[in-house]
Write a protein that holds these residues in place. Structure first.
Motif, PDB file in Angstrom:
ATOM      1  N   GLY A 101       1.016  -1.256   0.211  1.00 34.06           N
ATOM      2  CA  GLY A 101       0.070   0.180   0.046  1.00 34.06           C
ATOM      3  C   GLY A 101       0.939   1.075  -0.030  1.00 34.06           C
ATOM      4  N   VAL A 102       2.028   1.241  -0.527  1.00 32.16           N
ATOM      5  CA  VAL A 102       2.734   2.389  -0.640  1.00 32.16           C
ATOM      6  C   VAL A 102       2.456   3.306  -1.622  1.00 32.16           C
ATOM      7  CG1 VAL A 102       5.317   3.444  -0.888  1.00 32.16           C
ATOM      8  CG2 VAL A 102       4.948   1.369   0.435  1.00 32.16           C
ATOM      9  N   THR A 103       2.138   4.542  -1.171  1.00 33.59           N
ATOM     10  CA  THR A 103       1.907   5.494  -2.418  1.00 33.59           C
ATOM     11  C   THR A 103       2.617   6.782  -2.500  1.00 33.59           C
ATOM     12  OG1 THR A 103       0.174   6.422  -1.101  1.00 33.59           O
ATOM     13  CG2 THR A 103      -0.517   4.664  -2.555  1.00 33.59           C
ATOM     14  N   GLY A 104       3.407   6.572  -1.753  1.00 34.39           N
ATOM     15  CA  GLY A 104       4.543   7.760  -1.842  1.00 34.39           C
ATOM     16  C   GLY A 104       5.724   7.704  -0.987  1.00 34.39           C
ATOM     17  N   VAL A 105       6.640   8.558  -1.145  1.00 31.55           N
ATOM     18  CA  VAL A 105       7.685   8.551  -0.094  1.00 31.55           C
ATOM     19  C   VAL A 105       7.722  10.254   0.478  1.00 31.55           C
ATOM     20  CG1 VAL A 105       9.458   9.055  -1.843  1.00 31.55           C
ATOM     21  CG2 VAL A 105      10.378   8.429   0.189  1.00 31.55           C
ATOM     22  N   GLN A 106       8.000  10.183   1.639  1.00 25.64           N
ATOM     23  CA  GLN A 106       8.030  11.612   2.399  1.00 25.64           C
ATOM     24  C   GLN A 106       9.366  11.608   2.993  1.00 25.64           C
ATOM     25  OE1 GLN A 106       5.678  12.847   5.948  1.00 25.64           O
ATOM     26  NE2 GLN A 106       4.333  13.858   4.472  1.00 25.64           N
ATOM     27  N   THR A 146       9.897  19.651   4.075  1.00 28.59           N
ATOM     28  CA  THR A 146       9.156  18.480   4.220  1.00 28.59           C
ATOM     29  C   THR A 146       8.815  18.154   2.766  1.00 28.59           C
ATOM     30  OG1 THR A 146       8.810  18.339   6.384  1.00 28.59           O
ATOM     31  CG2 THR A 146       7.449  16.786   5.158  1.00 28.59           C
ATOM     32  N   ILE A 147       9.270  17.102   1.925  1.00 26.79           N
ATOM     33  CA  ILE A 147       8.738  16.786   0.611  1.00 26.79           C
ATOM     34  C   ILE A 147       8.329  15.403   0.596  1.00 26.79           C
ATOM     35  CG2 ILE A 147       9.784  16.241  -1.454  1.00 26.79           C
ATOM     36  CD1 ILE A 147      12.123  18.158  -0.994  1.00 26.79           C
ATOM     37  N   THR A 148       7.285  15.272  -0.245  1.00 32.84           N
ATOM     38  CA  THR A 148       6.504  14.226  -0.379  1.00 32.84           C
ATOM     39  C   THR A 148       6.235  13.931  -2.080  1.00 32.84           C
ATOM     40  OG1 THR A 148       5.000  14.420   1.503  1.00 32.84           O
ATOM     41  CG2 THR A 148       4.222  12.872  -0.214  1.00 32.84           C
ATOM     42  N   ILE A 149       6.626  12.871  -2.400  1.00 28.78           N
ATOM     43  CA  ILE A 149       6.759  12.299  -3.710  1.00 28.78           C
ATOM     44  C   ILE A 149       5.916  11.104  -4.078  1.00 28.78           C
ATOM     45  CG2 ILE A 149       8.129  11.776  -5.927  1.00 28.78           C
ATOM     46  CD1 ILE A 149      10.665  13.209  -4.827  1.00 28.78           C
ATOM     47  N   PRO A 150       4.764  11.343  -4.894  1.00 25.07           N
ATOM     48  CA  PRO A 150       3.896  10.269  -5.111  1.00 25.07           C
ATOM     49  C   PRO A 150       4.457   9.030  -5.638  1.00 25.07           C
ATOM     50  CG  PRO A 150       3.404  12.067  -6.651  1.00 25.07           C
ATOM     51  CD  PRO A 150       4.433  12.317  -5.661  1.00 25.07           C
ATOM     52  N   ILE A 151       3.952   7.767  -5.462  1.00 26.36           N
ATOM     53  CA  ILE A 151       4.559   6.618  -6.330  1.00 26.36           C
ATOM     54  C   ILE A 151       3.239   5.825  -6.746  1.00 26.36           C
ATOM     55  CG2 ILE A 151       5.687   4.396  -5.770  1.00 26.36           C
ATOM     56  CD1 ILE A 151       7.547   5.607  -3.723  1.00 26.36           C
ATOM     57  N   ASN A 152       2.887   5.735  -7.829  1.00 22.79           N
ATOM     58  CA  ASN A 152       1.877   5.304  -8.315  1.00 22.79           C
ATOM     59  C   ASN A 152       1.949   5.117 -10.019  1.00 22.79           C
ATOM     60  OD1 ASN A 152       0.534   7.620  -9.926  1.00 22.79           O
ATOM     61  ND2 ASN A 152      -0.086   8.113  -7.527  1.00 22.79           N
TER      62      ASN A 152
END
Ligand SMILES: [Ca+2]
Length: 227
Positions: A101-106, A146-152
C-alpha cells in the motif's frame, strides 16, 4: 490397482502439492515495510549509498541531537559522484510496493549547496527504471523542507527497459532519490550539490486507503449477494 499403488500415488500427489505450495511461497516477493522510517539517530547511514560521499551528521531539523545524512556530489561531467543520487537496496526499501500500500515517499531535505536541485524518485526492477513525471524543486539555501513524492502508475514513467508496471511495482530491487531536472531521464544529471536528508518514510495516501476500504466493502457485499 493394488492398495500399495494407490497409497504411493496418494503420497506422490501430497508431496507434489507441498512442493508447489513451498515454491509459491518462496517466489512471492516480500513487501516493503510501510512503517519504514529512517531517522539516522543510530549515527549510521542505514545502507543508503550514493554521491561522492554520504555522511551521518548531527544538527538536523530538530536541533543539535537530531542526526541526518549529508549526500555530496561533485558535478563533474561524468564518473562516480558526479550526480546527486542516493539509493537503498535493503529489504525495508524494496519488494512489493503495491501489496504494502505504498503510494509515496516523504522526507525532510535541506540544500546546503550553491545550486538548486530537482528531486525525483527512481524504482529499479528487472532491468527497468521508473521515475517521477514531475520533479520537486529544492532551492539552494531554502532550509529544511518536508517533501512528499507520489509513487503510483500515473506519477511515474518508465525511462529504461521493458518491464510492465504491475511487474515492476510488485518487485522493486532498489529505491533511489535523485536530482533529475527537466524531462525525466534514466540517469539523472551532474550537479555540484550538498543535500541533507532525514526522516525518510514510505507512506500511503488517504485516498488510496479509503479506496481500498471501498473495494473491500464492495467485495464483501458481492460475496454476501452471491452467498
Ligand atoms: Ca534524524
Amino acid at each position: 490397482m493394488s492398495v500399495c499403488a494407490t497409497r504411493s500415488m496418494y503420497q506422490l500427489a501430497v508431496g507434489s502439492f507441498i512442493a508447489a505450495a513451498a515454491m509459491s511461497l518462496a517466489s512471492r516477493a516480500h513487501a516493503i515495510d510501510l512503517n519504514t522510517l529512517d531517522t539516522f539517530q543510530d549515527q549510521s547511514v542505514l545502507n543508503w549509498l550514493g554521491g561522492t560521499s554520504i555522511t551521518n551528521k548531527p544538527g538536523g531539523r530538530g536541533g543539535a541531537a537530531d542526526r541526518y545524512v549529508q549526500v555530496d556530489s561533485n558535478g563533474n561531467s561524468s564518473g562516480a559522484g558526479s550526480r546527486l543520487a542516493f539509493h537503498n537496496s535493503d529489504a525495508r526499501w524494496t519488494g512489493d510496493f503495491l501489496s504494502a500500500g505504498v503510494t509515496g515517499v516523504q522526507f525532510d531535505a535541506a540544500n546546503f549547496g550553491a545550486l538548486g536541485v530537482e528531486l525525483r524518485v527512481v524504482l529499479f526492477s528487472s532491468g527497468s527504471r521508473w521515475t517521477s513525471v514531475q520533479s520537486v524543486a529544492l532551492p539552494a539555501g531554502a532550509g529544511w523542507q518536508t517533501i512528499t513524492i507520489p509513487i503510483n502508475q500515473s506519477a511515474l514513467t518508465r525511462v529504461l527497459g521493458t518491464n510492465a508496471w504491475p511487474d515492476s511495482i510488485t518487485n522493486v530491487s532498489q529505491f533511489m532519490i535523485r536530482h533529475d531536472p527537466g524531462t525525466p531521464s534514466s540517469g539523472g544529471s551532474a550537479v555540484d550539490a550538498t543535500i541533507g536528508f532525514d526522516n525518510i518514510r514510505a507512506v500511503p495516501s488517504p485516498g488510496a486507503v479509503s479506496m481500498l476500504v471501498g473495494v473491500g466493502l464492495l467485495a464483501t457485499r458481492r460475496r454476501r449477494r452471491l452467498g
